[in-house]
Design a protein around this motif. Structure first.
Motif, short mmCIF file in Angstrom:
data_model
loop_
_atom_site.label_atom_id
_atom_site.label_comp_id
_atom_site.label_asym_id
_atom_site.label_seq_id
_atom_site.Cartn_x
_atom_site.Cartn_y
_atom_site.Cartn_z
N LEU A 3 13.14 -14.90 -3.40
CA LEU A 3 12.59 -13.23 -4.33
C LEU A 3 13.06 -13.02 -5.22
CD1 LEU A 3 11.50 -11.49 -0.47
CD2 LEU A 3 10.08 -12.39 -2.02
N ASP A 4 14.54 -12.54 -5.52
CA ASP A 4 14.86 -12.37 -6.95
C ASP A 4 14.29 -12.84 -8.21
OD1 ASP A 4 16.41 -13.91 -5.96
OD2 ASP A 4 18.28 -13.12 -5.56
N GLU A 5 13.43 -13.87 -7.40
CA GLU A 5 13.46 -14.84 -9.11
C GLU A 5 12.45 -15.06 -9.20
OE1 GLU A 5 16.15 -18.89 -8.73
OE2 GLU A 5 14.83 -18.24 -6.86
N GLN A 6 11.79 -14.21 -8.55
CA GLN A 6 10.02 -13.66 -8.88
C GLN A 6 10.03 -12.84 -9.51
OE1 GLN A 6 8.16 -14.16 -5.31
NE2 GLN A 6 9.58 -15.39 -4.47
N ILE A 7 8.75 -12.96 -10.04
CA ILE A 7 8.05 -12.13 -11.10
C ILE A 7 6.80 -11.56 -10.33
CG2 ILE A 7 7.28 -10.98 -13.40
CD1 ILE A 7 8.77 -12.88 -14.58
N VAL A 8 6.48 -10.31 -10.68
CA VAL A 8 5.58 -10.38 -8.83
C VAL A 8 4.51 -8.83 -10.05
CG1 VAL A 8 5.25 -8.91 -6.80
CG2 VAL A 8 7.15 -10.29 -7.32
N LEU A 9 3.39 -9.03 -10.19
CA LEU A 9 2.13 -8.28 -9.91
C LEU A 9 1.78 -7.67 -8.78
CD1 LEU A 9 0.01 -6.77 -11.83
CD2 LEU A 9 -1.26 -9.06 -11.29
N ILE A 10 2.07 -6.26 -8.48
CA ILE A 10 1.03 -5.78 -7.90
C ILE A 10 0.01 -4.62 -8.50
CG2 ILE A 10 1.34 -3.93 -5.70
CD1 ILE A 10 3.69 -5.49 -5.30
N THR A 11 -1.54 -5.11 -7.99
CA THR A 11 -2.27 -4.35 -8.61
C THR A 11 -2.38 -3.01 -7.67
OG1 THR A 11 -4.07 -4.66 -7.63
CG2 THR A 11 -3.42 -6.28 -9.06
N GLY A 12 -2.76 -2.49 -8.52
CA GLY A 12 -2.80 -0.74 -7.85
C GLY A 12 -1.76 -0.19 -7.11
N GLY A 13 -0.39 -0.93 -7.95
CA GLY A 13 0.58 -0.16 -7.18
C GLY A 13 1.91 0.70 -7.37
N ALA A 14 0.41 1.54 -7.68
CA ALA A 14 1.69 2.75 -7.70
C ALA A 14 1.68 4.02 -6.84
CB ALA A 14 0.76 4.33 -9.13
N ARG A 15 0.06 3.80 -6.42
CA ARG A 15 0.07 4.97 -5.63
C ARG A 15 -0.09 4.47 -4.10
NH1 ARG A 15 -4.11 8.08 -5.50
NH2 ARG A 15 -5.36 6.58 -6.60
N GLY A 16 0.12 5.34 -3.14
CA GLY A 16 -0.66 4.76 -1.33
C GLY A 16 0.37 3.49 -0.96
N LEU A 17 -0.10 2.55 -0.51
CA LEU A 17 0.38 1.35 -0.06
C LEU A 17 0.65 0.42 -1.18
CD1 LEU A 17 0.48 -0.72 1.68
CD2 LEU A 17 -1.68 -1.72 1.15
N GLY A 18 0.27 0.46 -2.10
CA GLY A 18 1.03 -0.31 -3.70
C GLY A 18 2.34 0.17 -3.69
N ALA A 19 2.30 1.63 -4.20
CA ALA A 19 3.58 1.47 -4.26
C ALA A 19 4.47 1.65 -3.23
CB ALA A 19 3.65 3.49 -4.03
N ALA A 20 4.60 1.82 -1.82
CA ALA A 20 5.13 0.94 -0.74
C ALA A 20 4.96 -0.37 -1.19
CB ALA A 20 4.99 0.97 0.51
N LEU A 21 4.48 -1.09 -2.22
CA LEU A 21 4.56 -2.92 -1.68
C LEU A 21 5.39 -2.67 -2.77
CD1 LEU A 21 0.89 -3.73 -1.82
CD2 LEU A 21 2.66 -4.92 -0.10
N SER A 22 5.45 -2.04 -4.13
CA SER A 22 6.18 -2.26 -5.38
C SER A 22 7.84 -1.86 -5.64
CB SER A 22 5.18 -1.47 -6.46
OG SER A 22 4.28 -1.00 -7.11
N ARG A 23 8.22 -0.28 -4.66
CA ARG A 23 9.17 -0.70 -3.51
C ARG A 23 9.75 -1.75 -2.47
NH1 ARG A 23 6.88 5.49 -2.66
NH2 ARG A 23 7.68 6.40 -4.25
N ALA A 24 8.95 -1.88 -1.98
CA ALA A 24 10.08 -3.31 -1.16
C ALA A 24 9.87 -4.88 -1.86
CB ALA A 24 8.51 -3.86 0.01
N PHE A 25 9.18 -4.93 -2.88
CA PHE A 25 9.34 -6.18 -3.50
C PHE A 25 10.83 -5.77 -4.77
CE2 PHE A 25 5.62 -7.72 -2.44
CZ PHE A 25 5.50 -9.25 -2.42
N SER A 26 10.45 -4.43 -5.65
CA SER A 26 11.86 -4.33 -5.72
C SER A 26 12.76 -4.23 -5.22
CB SER A 26 11.64 -2.31 -6.33
OG SER A 26 12.85 -2.16 -7.29
N ARG A 27 13.52 -3.68 -4.09
CA ARG A 27 14.41 -4.04 -3.45
C ARG A 27 14.43 -5.39 -2.74
NH1 ARG A 27 11.70 0.51 0.33
NH2 ARG A 27 10.50 -0.85 1.45
N SER A 28 14.07 -6.35 -2.69
CA SER A 28 13.89 -7.26 -2.43
C SER A 28 14.96 -7.29 -3.53
CB SER A 28 12.30 -7.59 -2.34
OG SER A 28 11.94 -8.24 -3.30
N GLY A 29 14.71 -7.66 -4.86
CA GLY A 29 15.55 -7.60 -6.36
C GLY A 29 14.45 -8.27 -7.36
#
Length: 254
Positions: A3-29
């Motif tokens: 996970l910490d080697e990946q570049i991850v695109l979260i579409t609709g990543g700024a609000r709601g579920l998208g923000a939770a996804l963005s935070r989760a992947f960021s925490r993973s590195g």
């Protein structure tokens, strides 16, 4: 790829579920691209929270292929590497309010067309834009966002549910097509989440009813949903593709 080697695109990543996804992947590195369409302020605030060194906000309408191509070019320039992982979360404006929904007598094809364009066309655009980079890497993870309403349409949101059913079919056919390239394609399907922008209109009594119906006796949160997306992006799921994981506290048995 960890996970910490990946570049991850979260579409609709700024609000709601998208923000939770963005935070989760960021925490993973992971390095995270927070895609937004209209929510610029929310996206920029999230990037400031997560750190600008490994997080990047990009505006794009995922239903517009040229806009998606520009997003991928901007991400490649920013991180000097291809996007390895796409989480197709973007949702055309929708409110989970059973009392206000169009019923069988009033719903129009325009309602269906809007949701199909968001779910299916959006995923097709991001997938096609991602394929050259994923093939360059010999690795790719595509994660679509579905709904347990396909299996259990307890509230008949006709347009939304039909679009997600079509997206599930696309998830499975893409997995068959892209597996030889080392690209997995899976879906995470939530129930009603407590709480996102889309579910904010849901009456509290409905949340309570759903909670009482689940084995866990509670409604799933966006953070819990995001955990399942991390699984599909992680090395632990390397032999899993074409699957639909329902994350709703056990309400629906898949």
């Amino acid at each position: 790829m960890n996970l910490d080697e990946q570049i991850v695109l979260i579409t609709g990543g700024a609000r709601g579920l998208g923000a939770a996804l963005s935070r989760a992947f960021s925490r993973s590195g992971a390095r995270v691209i927070v895609n937004y369409n209209k929510s610029r302020d929310a996206a920029e605030a999230l990037v400031a929270e997560l750190g600008e060194d490994r997080t990047f906000a990009v505006q794009a309408d995922v239903t517009d292929r040229s806009s998606v191509d520009q997003l991928f070019s901007a991400a490649r320039e920013r991180f000097d590497a291809p996007i390895s992982t796409v989480v197709d979360n973007a949702l055309v404006d929708f409110s989970f309010n059973g009392d206000a929904r169009p019923n069988a007598d009033t719903i129009t094809w325009a309602d269906f067309d809007s949701q199909l364009r968001g779910a299916v066309a959006g995923t097709l655009n991001t997938t096609q834009a991602a394929l050259p980079g994923m093939r360059e890497l010999g690795f790719g993870r595509i994660i679509t966002v579905g709904t347990n309403l396909v299996q259990n349409p307890v509230v008949p949101y006709h347009d939304y549910t039909a679009a997600k059913a079509a997206l599930l079919a696309l998830t499975r056919t893409l997995s068959a097509d892209l597996g030889p390239d080392g690209i997995t394609v899976n879906m995470v399907s939530g129930g009603l989440l407590r709480t996102t922008d889309a579910s904010a209109a849901t009456p509290e009594a409905v949340f309570d009813m759903i909670a009482a119906s689940t084995p866990l006796r509670r409604v799933t949160t966006p953070d819990e949903f995001a955990d399942a997306a991390l699984f599909f992006a992680s090395p632990w799921s390397r032999a899993v593709t074409g699957q639909n994981l329902v994350v709703d506290g056990g309400l629906v048995k898949n």
